[in-house]
Design a protein around this motif. Structure first.
Motif, PDB file in Angstrom:
ATOM      1  N   PHE A  60      11.304  80.323  47.630  1.00  0.00           N
ATOM      2  CA  PHE A  60      10.000  80.964  47.824  1.00  0.00           C
ATOM      3  C   PHE A  60      10.059  82.427  47.394  1.00  0.00           C
ATOM      4  O   PHE A  60       9.142  82.932  46.745  1.00  0.00           O
ATOM      5  CB  PHE A  60       9.573  80.868  49.284  1.00  0.00           C
ATOM      6  N   ALA A  61      11.131  83.119  47.761  1.00  0.00           N
ATOM      7  CA  ALA A  61      11.249  84.535  47.393  1.00  0.00           C
ATOM      8  C   ALA A  61      11.250  84.714  45.878  1.00  0.00           C
ATOM      9  O   ALA A  61      10.560  85.590  45.336  1.00  0.00           O
ATOM     10  CB  ALA A  61      12.523  85.118  48.009  1.00  0.00           C
ATOM     11  N   ALA A  62      12.008  83.874  45.169  1.00  0.00           N
ATOM     12  CA  ALA A  62      12.098  84.024  43.722  1.00  0.00           C
ATOM     13  C   ALA A  62      10.800  83.626  43.029  1.00  0.00           C
ATOM     14  O   ALA A  62      10.305  84.332  42.139  1.00  0.00           O
ATOM     15  CB  ALA A  62      13.263  83.181  43.192  1.00  0.00           C
ATOM     16  N   LEU A  63      10.221  82.498  43.426  1.00  0.00           N
ATOM     17  CA  LEU A  63       9.014  82.011  42.754  1.00  0.00           C
ATOM     18  C   LEU A  63       7.810  82.904  43.038  1.00  0.00           C
ATOM     19  O   LEU A  63       6.975  83.129  42.154  1.00  0.00           O
ATOM     20  CB  LEU A  63       8.726  80.580  43.202  1.00  0.00           C
ATOM     21  N   SER A  64       7.691  83.405  44.261  1.00  0.00           N
ATOM     22  CA  SER A  64       6.559  84.278  44.575  1.00  0.00           C
ATOM     23  C   SER A  64       6.653  85.592  43.801  1.00  0.00           C
ATOM     24  O   SER A  64       5.647  86.121  43.321  1.00  0.00           O
ATOM     25  CB  SER A  64       6.500  84.546  46.079  1.00  0.00           C
ATOM     26  N   ALA A  65       7.878  86.123  43.656  1.00  0.00           N
ATOM     27  CA  ALA A  65       8.043  87.356  42.885  1.00  0.00           C
ATOM     28  C   ALA A  65       7.659  87.140  41.421  1.00  0.00           C
ATOM     29  O   ALA A  65       6.985  87.976  40.813  1.00  0.00           O
ATOM     30  CB  ALA A  65       9.489  87.838  42.992  1.00  0.00           C
ATOM     31  N   ARG A  66       8.042  86.015  40.864  1.00  0.00           N
ATOM     32  CA  ARG A  66       7.698  85.736  39.475  1.00  0.00           C
ATOM     33  C   ARG A  66       6.193  85.530  39.308  1.00  0.00           C
ATOM     34  O   ARG A  66       5.600  85.973  38.323  1.00  0.00           O
ATOM     35  CB  ARG A  66       8.454  84.503  38.984  1.00  0.00           C
ATOM     36  N   ALA A  67       5.584  84.839  40.256  1.00  0.00           N
ATOM     37  CA  ALA A  67       4.144  84.580  40.156  1.00  0.00           C
ATOM     38  C   ALA A  67       3.339  85.866  40.246  1.00  0.00           C
ATOM     39  O   ALA A  67       2.367  86.056  39.505  1.00  0.00           O
ATOM     40  CB  ALA A  67       3.718  83.612  41.261  1.00  0.00           C
ATOM     41  N   LEU A  68       3.735  86.768  41.136  1.00  0.00           N
ATOM     42  CA  LEU A  68       3.003  88.025  41.269  1.00  0.00           C
ATOM     43  C   LEU A  68       3.219  88.932  40.070  1.00  0.00           C
ATOM     44  O   LEU A  68       2.355  89.745  39.731  1.00  0.00           O
ATOM     45  CB  LEU A  68       3.427  88.732  42.556  1.00  0.00           C
ATOM     46  N   ALA A  69       4.369  88.793  39.429  1.00  0.00           N
ATOM     47  CA  ALA A  69       4.659  89.655  38.284  1.00  0.00           C
ATOM     48  C   ALA A  69       4.128  89.084  36.970  1.00  0.00           C
ATOM     49  O   ALA A  69       3.685  89.837  36.104  1.00  0.00           O
ATOM     50  CB  ALA A  69       6.168  89.876  38.172  1.00  0.00           C
ATOM     51  N   GLU A  70       4.130  87.748  36.825  1.00  0.00           N
ATOM     52  CA  GLU A  70       3.817  87.153  35.532  1.00  0.00           C
ATOM     53  C   GLU A  70       2.778  86.042  35.593  1.00  0.00           C
ATOM     54  O   GLU A  70       2.397  85.501  34.560  1.00  0.00           O
ATOM     55  CB  GLU A  70       5.098  86.591  34.898  1.00  0.00           C
ATOM     56  N   GLY A  71       2.323  85.671  36.787  1.00  0.00           N
ATOM     57  CA  GLY A  71       1.394  84.554  36.909  1.00  0.00           C
ATOM     58  C   GLY A  71       0.055  84.834  36.249  1.00  0.00           C
ATOM     59  O   GLY A  71      -0.488  85.941  36.368  1.00  0.00           O
ATOM     60  N   PRO A  72      -0.522  83.847  35.544  1.00  0.00           N
ATOM     61  CA  PRO A  72      -1.798  84.079  34.846  1.00  0.00           C
ATOM     62  C   PRO A  72      -2.982  84.249  35.792  1.00  0.00           C
ATOM     63  O   PRO A  72      -3.934  84.963  35.468  1.00  0.00           O
ATOM     64  CB  PRO A  72      -1.946  82.828  33.973  1.00  0.00           C
ATOM     65  N   THR A  73      -2.953  83.606  36.948  1.00  0.00           N
ATOM     66  CA  THR A  73      -4.095  83.678  37.862  1.00  0.00           C
ATOM     67  C   THR A  73      -4.307  85.100  38.368  1.00  0.00           C
ATOM     68  O   THR A  73      -5.429  85.627  38.339  1.00  0.00           O
ATOM     69  CB  THR A  73      -3.876  82.727  39.055  1.00  0.00           C
ATOM     70  N   LEU A  74      -3.245  85.734  38.827  1.00  0.00           N
ATOM     71  CA  LEU A  74      -3.360  87.089  39.349  1.00  0.00           C
ATOM     72  C   LEU A  74      -3.635  88.086  38.224  1.00  0.00           C
ATOM     73  O   LEU A  74      -4.351  89.069  38.430  1.00  0.00           O
ATOM     74  CB  LEU A  74      -2.082  87.471  40.098  1.00  0.00           C
ATOM     75  N   ALA A 172      -3.732  83.952  48.212  1.00  0.00           N
ATOM     76  CA  ALA A 172      -3.854  82.512  47.995  1.00  0.00           C
ATOM     77  C   ALA A 172      -2.713  81.988  47.130  1.00  0.00           C
ATOM     78  O   ALA A 172      -2.221  80.869  47.335  1.00  0.00           O
ATOM     79  CB  ALA A 172      -5.196  82.199  47.352  1.00  0.00           C
ATOM     80  N   LEU A 173      -2.281  82.802  46.170  1.00  0.00           N
ATOM     81  CA  LEU A 173      -1.163  82.414  45.306  1.00  0.00           C
ATOM     82  C   LEU A 173       0.119  82.267  46.124  1.00  0.00           C
ATOM     83  O   LEU A 173       0.860  81.285  45.974  1.00  0.00           O
ATOM     84  CB  LEU A 173      -0.989  83.461  44.209  1.00  0.00           C
ATOM     85  N   LEU A 174       0.382  83.227  47.005  1.00  0.00           N
ATOM     86  CA  LEU A 174       1.567  83.126  47.860  1.00  0.00           C
ATOM     87  C   LEU A 174       1.494  81.896  48.756  1.00  0.00           C
ATOM     88  O   LEU A 174       2.498  81.207  48.975  1.00  0.00           O
ATOM     89  CB  LEU A 174       1.701  84.389  48.717  1.00  0.00           C
ATOM     90  N   ALA A 175       0.294  81.609  49.298  1.00  0.00           N
ATOM     91  CA  ALA A 175       0.142  80.438  50.165  1.00  0.00           C
ATOM     92  C   ALA A 175       0.389  79.146  49.388  1.00  0.00           C
ATOM     93  O   ALA A 175       1.022  78.213  49.897  1.00  0.00           O
ATOM     94  CB  ALA A 175      -1.248  80.438  50.790  1.00  0.00           C
ATOM     95  N   GLU A 176      -0.113  79.083  48.150  1.00  0.00           N
ATOM     96  CA  GLU A 176       0.105  77.888  47.330  1.00  0.00           C
ATOM     97  C   GLU A 176       1.593  77.690  47.038  1.00  0.00           C
ATOM     98  O   GLU A 176       2.108  76.563  47.094  1.00  0.00           O
ATOM     99  CB  GLU A 176      -0.676  78.018  46.023  1.00  0.00           C
ATOM    100  N   VAL A 247       6.689  70.303  40.977  1.00  0.00           N
ATOM    101  CA  VAL A 247       7.159  71.167  39.891  1.00  0.00           C
ATOM    102  C   VAL A 247       5.986  71.554  38.995  1.00  0.00           C
ATOM    103  O   VAL A 247       5.863  72.718  38.566  1.00  0.00           O
ATOM    104  CB  VAL A 247       8.262  70.465  39.080  1.00  0.00           C
ATOM    105  N   GLY A 248       5.101  70.606  38.707  1.00  0.00           N
ATOM    106  CA  GLY A 248       3.936  70.920  37.889  1.00  0.00           C
ATOM    107  C   GLY A 248       3.039  71.966  38.529  1.00  0.00           C
ATOM    108  O   GLY A 248       2.532  72.868  37.846  1.00  0.00           O
ATOM    109  N   ARG A 249       2.837  71.881  39.829  1.00  0.00           N
ATOM    110  CA  ARG A 249       2.047  72.895  40.539  1.00  0.00           C
ATOM    111  C   ARG A 249       2.676  74.265  40.391  1.00  0.00           C
ATOM    112  O   ARG A 249       1.989  75.264  40.124  1.00  0.00           O
ATOM    113  CB  ARG A 249       1.938  72.541  42.030  1.00  0.00           C
ATOM    114  N   LEU A 250       3.978  74.342  40.554  1.00  0.00           N
ATOM    115  CA  LEU A 250       4.663  75.631  40.495  1.00  0.00           C
ATOM    116  C   LEU A 250       4.694  76.190  39.075  1.00  0.00           C
ATOM    117  O   LEU A 250       4.668  77.414  38.891  1.00  0.00           O
ATOM    118  CB  LEU A 250       6.079  75.487  41.048  1.00  0.00           C
ATOM    119  N   VAL A 251       4.751  75.340  38.080  1.00  0.00           N
ATOM    120  CA  VAL A 251       4.681  75.809  36.693  1.00  0.00           C
ATOM    121  C   VAL A 251       3.345  76.498  36.448  1.00  0.00           C
ATOM    122  O   VAL A 251       3.267  77.588  35.855  1.00  0.00           O
ATOM    123  CB  VAL A 251       4.886  74.634  35.712  1.00  0.00           C
ATOM    124  N   ALA A 252       2.257  75.877  36.926  1.00  0.00           N
ATOM    125  CA  ALA A 252       0.930  76.467  36.737  1.00  0.00           C
ATOM    126  C   ALA A 252       0.773  77.767  37.518  1.00  0.00           C
ATOM    127  O   ALA A 252       0.111  78.699  37.056  1.00  0.00           O
ATOM    128  CB  ALA A 252      -0.145  75.461  37.170  1.00  0.00           C
TER     129      ALA A 252
END
Length: 476
Positions: A60-74, A172-176, A247-252
């Motif tokens: 969770f720590a690694a994926l949330s950091a990547r999503a906040l830094a590089e995720g398209p939604t945010l 919402a991204l962190l919750a997902e 895995v597909g959810r986390l890729v998106a």
């Protein structure tokens, strides 16, 4: 004389426009909220919101950091914040003077006939002229009645709303991501429980085969035991499809490829107890929920829009000036006699617009009523989600505890039945039925525990999340 008469006649109308009255008063009271939630834990609970997330899980720590830094939604939400910030800067700049510069070269040809052909004799008329000019210009609308200030206030409120909306997207991204990681760990626990069930079924099938070879039991016992093992294998195979969906959810969500996501999820996470749900007040939602704060900002923007629309009835005072050089010979452009300047002031007021401004005011008033209804809806939607989330946590905890007890009891019953069967005190059908009941119980207990953890993430989201969690995730 006629112009003077027209101005004097128009003055009362302009005055009437100035004193047409304030904008419509639209009440926007703060919604009354209950004093406590129905399913909230005891007020003595000291747990905080941050404990509801699986922060100790390295995935969770690694994926949330990547999503906040590089995720398209945010990234999309942050771009909207930048657009709102630019609009706010523009609205603020509109209240300040505007200064510009220009330079030009103009070639003209005149004709004496344009003077009626009565040019006196002895006067030379230069039909071809080239003019050179360079100017500094300035203009400023003096905001006497606050129209521009109201527009700036609306733009700043929309910036606050865009910022709150971006924060809502991040939460919402962190919750997902937390939910997906919990589902992955739950899937692994279910797989372990099914693997134990498969081992027990295969062991039972081997025992039945030995008794068949010894002539102590019919072959039908072995077939039924092998069928139970096949059922466990089938459920294990179904888990692979669920893992692919996670895995597909986390890729998106993270913008990472499937291999990178899989490597992160492969990191082990130690077992941890279920965190205690924190006690909270319904009124906290007004300060914590970003969607409520965004709705409040939209309401403030609609109020400022209404004020700006009402101030459009008042006169506008504009000052302008120009300082420059003008010459018809480029070599004389910088002579002392080539300088020119102009200073002017103007006032413009609506006289007869046949209801245009009033229509704009009515539209802005309707917009404010709609914004208040949306704000009130956001408040009670948040209240309902929080109330529901507390209830879901309470129900999921009870279900998890019952499922754990059921699994332990059924496993003990299956073990006793197998022992009695080996001792010749029970028939194979009794052992098989006890094994089948125990086989599903371990998976149900693992799934129920995962649901209890997911319910806490839902509660975290319903209570407004933790804005600091976004900062912590990006710094880990």
């Amino acid at each position: 004389m006629r112009l003077r008469t027209a101005i004097v006649a128009a003055a009362p109308i302009a005055l009437a426009a100035c004193v047409a009255g304030p904008p419509p008063d639209i009440a926007t009271p703060t919604p009354e909220l209950p004093g406590a939630y129905l399913y909230t834990p005891d007020a003595a609970a000291k747990a905080g919101l941050a404990t509801l997330l699986p922060a100790e899980d390295p995935a969770f720590a690694a994926l949330s950091a990547r999503a906040l830094a590089e995720g398209p939604t945010l990234a999309e939400a942050l771009a909207r914040v930048d657009a709102a910030r630019a609009a706010a800067r523009g609205a603020g700049a509109a209240r300040l003077p505007s200064i510009g510069a220009n330079a030009s070269v103009e070639r003209r040809r005149g004709n004496p006939a344009q003077f009626g052909g009565n040019v006196p004799s002895g006067i030379d008329f230069d039909t071809d002229q080239t003019g050179y000019s360079a100017n500094l210009t300035a203009s400023w609308e003096i905001d006497l009645f606050g129209r521009l200030k109201a527009s700036e206030r609306a733009a700043l409120a929309r910036l606050d709303g865009a910022d709150a909306s971006a924060q809502a997207v991040g939460i919402a991204l962190l919750a997902e991501i937390a939910g997906a990681v919990i589902d992955w760990r739950s899937n692994a626990a279910r797989e372990a429980a099914l693997a134990e069930d498969l081992a027990a079924a295969e062991r039972l099938a081997q025992l039945a085969a030995k008794r068949e070879e010894a002539g102590l039991a019919p072959g039908f016992d072995r077939v039924r035991a092998e069928a139970a093992a096949s059922q466990s294998r089938s459920r294990l195979a179904a888990l692979q499809g669920e893992r692919a969906q996670i895995v597909g959810r986390l890729v998106a969500l993270t913008g990472q490829d499937a291999r990178s996501v899989g490597e992160v999820l492969a990191q082990s996470a130690g077992a941890s107890a279920l965190p205690v749900p924190p006690a909270a007040l319904p009124s906290d939602l007004l300060a914590q929920r970003p969607d409520v704060r965004a709705a409040a900002a939209d309401l403030a923007a609609a109020d400022a829009d209404l004020a700006a629309a009402a101030r459009a009835r008042f006169p506008r005072l504009t000052l302008s000036a120009a300082l420059g050089l003008l010459a018809f010979d480029f070599g004389k452009l910088f002579d002392s006699r080539s300088d020119v300047y102009s200073v002017s002031g103007g006032i413009a007021a609506p006289l007869l617009d046949f209801g245009r401004i009033e229509a704009q005011i009515d539209g802005a008033a309707a917009g404010k009523r709609a914004a208040f209804a949306a704000y009130r809806g956001a408040v009670f939607n948040a209240l309902g989600e929080a109330e529901s989330a507390y209830g879901v946590v309470a129900g999921a905890d009870a279900q998890s505890e019952a499922a754990a007890r059921e699994s332990a009891d059924l496993e003990r019953a299956a073990s006793l039945a197998e022992t009695r069967y080996r001792a010749g005190l029970a028939d194979f059908l009794t052992v098989l039925e006890a094994r089948r009941a125990a086989d599903a119980s371990g998976e149900r207990a693992a799934a129920a525990l995962g649901q209890a953890r997911s319910a806490r993430v839902r509660l975290w989201l319903a209570l407004g999340g933790d804005a600091q969690a976004m900062t912590r995730s990006t710094t880990q």
